[in-house]
Scaffold this motif. Sequence first.
Motif: not given
Length: 496
Positions: A89-90, A402, A462
């Motif tokens: 995941f970012n 983000e 996110a």
Amino acid sequence: MNHENFRILIIDDEEKDRSIVHILLRRQYGDLFEILEAKDAAEAKVMIETRQVDLLVVDIHMPGVSGLKLVRDIRAQDFKGYIMILTAFNYFEYAKEAIVYQANDFILKPPIRKEFYEAVQRFLDWARDEKSARQMGQKDQSVFLQELGDCIMLNADRKKIDAYKALLNIRENRVFCILIDTSASQQLKTASFQDEIESAMNESGIPYAVSHMRDRTAIFCFTGGDTLGYNELSITVELKMKLNLDLCEKADITVGDTVSVYDNPSRSYRCAVAHLNSLKSAGSYEEPIEDKVVAHIRNGEAEEAIRMFGQYLLHYGERHAIDDLMLKDIEVLTVVRKSVQVRKEDIGLKMVDIFVTGDIQDIIHFSSAYLREIMEKMSSGAPQKKHYVVRQICARLEEHAELPWSINDLAKEFGFNPFYLSRLFKDDTGLCFTDYLTGKRMGKAAALITDTNLSIGEIGLAVGYNDQNYFSRVFKKCNKMGPKEYRRSQASKQER
């Protein structure tokens, strides 16, 4: 292992993910890498302790000791290789923590071929720079500064410049020259004054190189900016303030264009020399400065107009009180604006803003921004909706909402007073910075809720929220319903 090859260690508890990385490396690089694999941190530590590893590819999420904990431990044990972090995941917080622990790169998994190969190329570039630095041996930093400065003066090849940049930990690829004329006094040519220059630059924290010549000293400042403007002029102001002022009053100081360090970088030095010669031939800037600025603006020479007026203000400020400098600045800018027929109402900046701090750097910055606005209005033929800096900030927020944006950090980057930038942003967008950023984040969150199956917590991460409860409260405030309710409402609409 061949001394020109590299040893890579892939650390991931998923065999499938290790295989993907292994296949990508073999397909693109053949036998360039000797590839080792470890399924957890304990196994990886044994390999690192017993074999020289050049590149680690580490998954963040592993049972037992996490990838980040492993990175922290091996860095504490003085591991000097290159570390590439992988995560599914970012997660920006993970990226920040990885940087704190001195990881070199951060990419998503499963790795996309193009992005992964780009990351490996960054490692190869790093390895080349490290090798060049070792070959140079251990010299005093001032020697490296002088040698890099000489390389820029001589337009040396990229590999040589990169080797010195790596040694001095310089990442920026653009450079401008601050030229000090030392011919007026023998004291300006002494080693002690040269040491004073380097001390002042080191204190400023600005990456630089220096070249000491018989009657001149060239300081090459590295920057990420594309054009000469407030930042470069403010650096010059700070330098003069930190140096021996009695000596500086005897020395003319000029600034060259901002150029690529890889594309004929000595152009900036030659530009500064031309300004110095012009300054000497004229004795000083002759009045009226307004006519010269207007002439450059009408000829489309925007940066020359900004540089000339900025240096005029520097010299004027040395001979007059700060209040007189402000009044002179207002007088000149008003004459310039009227001369090129731009209405006062079309300029976002207001003259009263010049009195916010009373600092010469802010005055130069204000003047540069004001002249840019004048030129924007001239080129467009109609009022612009947003100030050029506000447009850049909005574009960044649109692309990466983000990230942990701060108006103070942005103000520092663009050389603005934070209070003034906040007001300018609200005037142009109709929203304060925080509300604007929140709106962008909530818009992206709504799209993710509608179009993906990510959990609410994952969506919050996110778009920049680590606390799911807080994210849900903000989302409900903006959309009149919580994220789960919003997902149900959107699903029911699609079923109709």
